[in-house]
Design a protein around this motif. Structure first.
Motif: not given
Length: 265
Positions: A8-12, A35-39, A175-179
């Motif tokens: 998620a850090t990569d996405v951010e 929600v944010a904590e888990r994602v 690449r893919i990520h739910p965030l």
């Protein structure tokens, strides 16, 4: 060989370091901290181990049963229902837990054992009961509409995983990520080029518009991304996972290869 992972850090850092993307991320974290904590702790690795050939023999199940889109779409309040955890969050959580593809029945079981999954199921049941009790909707119709909504989400997720597999098999570092998916409508990306895949439907999204916002709506203000929109032709028939055709995938690959900041394996 080092396993490919996306955090998620990569996405951010890529999509939400500035501009509208940053504002949306901070607003979401404030509005939905649990929600944010888990994602934000989720790391995607399993999508990069899936091979497109696996889709030929895997038994996914048939979540839509005999429900028609016409009857399902009449329930606008379910069509536009947004639970705390997006379905794509849960699908990604289970993909990592299983280490690969999963059936719809396995997703149902996940929603009985996982905390976020149980919360999602409870919200879905509450929504159906509310429509029946407060608005006099037919219970069977409301349940069918909910089943259609979740089943369609499952099929859409599988199409995204299939596309990532095909792109990586062609040499693109997809690449893919739910965030990225849930917040910015980024179905996948290669370098600084995003991919937005959709089945043509004027009620939701097509090349002329639709009610769903595009990826560019969230990210174009940063002026550092290119956007590939992959429209796939609607297919009809029950009990079949409709995947993008070879021609549609090849067209997407060709579009990506034209972009200046695409990453390759």
């Amino acid at each position: 060989m080092v396993a490919t992972v996306t955090s998620a850090t990569d996405v951010e850092q890529l999509f939400a370091a500035q501009g509208e993307g940053r504002r949306i991320l901070l607003q979401w974290k404030s509005r939905k901290p649990r929600v944010a904590e888990r994602v934000m702790s989720h790391v995607s690795a399993a999508p990069y181990t899936v091979r497109s050939a696996q889709f030929d023999s895997f038994i996914f199940g048939h979540p839509l049963k005999r429900i028609t889109s016409v009857s399902a779409y009449k329930q606008v309040k379910i069509r536009d229902w947004f639970p705390d955890f997006a379905m794509v969050h849960l699908f990604h959580f289970l993909l990592e837990e299983k280490g690969g593809l999963f059936s719809y029945q396995e997703f149902r079981e996940f929603c009985m054992g996982d905390e976020a999954g149980r919360g999602f199921s409870q919200q879905a049941q509450d929504k159906v009961r509310d429509l029946v009790a407060r608005e006099g909707e037919d219970e069977s119709a409301a349940r069918d509409a909910m089943a259609w909504r979740v089943g369609n989400g499952y099929y859409s997720f599988l199409r995204e995983i299939y596309l990532v597999a095909k792109l990586r098999e062609s040499g693109l570092d997809a690449r893919i990520h739910p965030l990225a998916d849930a917040l910015f409508r980024v179905d996948a990306w290669c370098g600084r080029t995003t991919i937005e895949m959709f089945v043509a439907n004027p009620n939701f999204k097509d090349n002329q518009g639709g009610r769903k916002k595009t990826t560019a709506h969230y990210l174009e203000d940063q002026k550092r991304f290119d956007f590939v929109r992959m429209q796939i032709t609607p297919q009809h028939g029950f009990g079949v996972l409709h995947l993008p055709t070879s021609e549609e995938v090849n067209r997407c690959i060709a579009d990506l290869q034209k972009m200046p900041d695409v990453s390759y394996l």
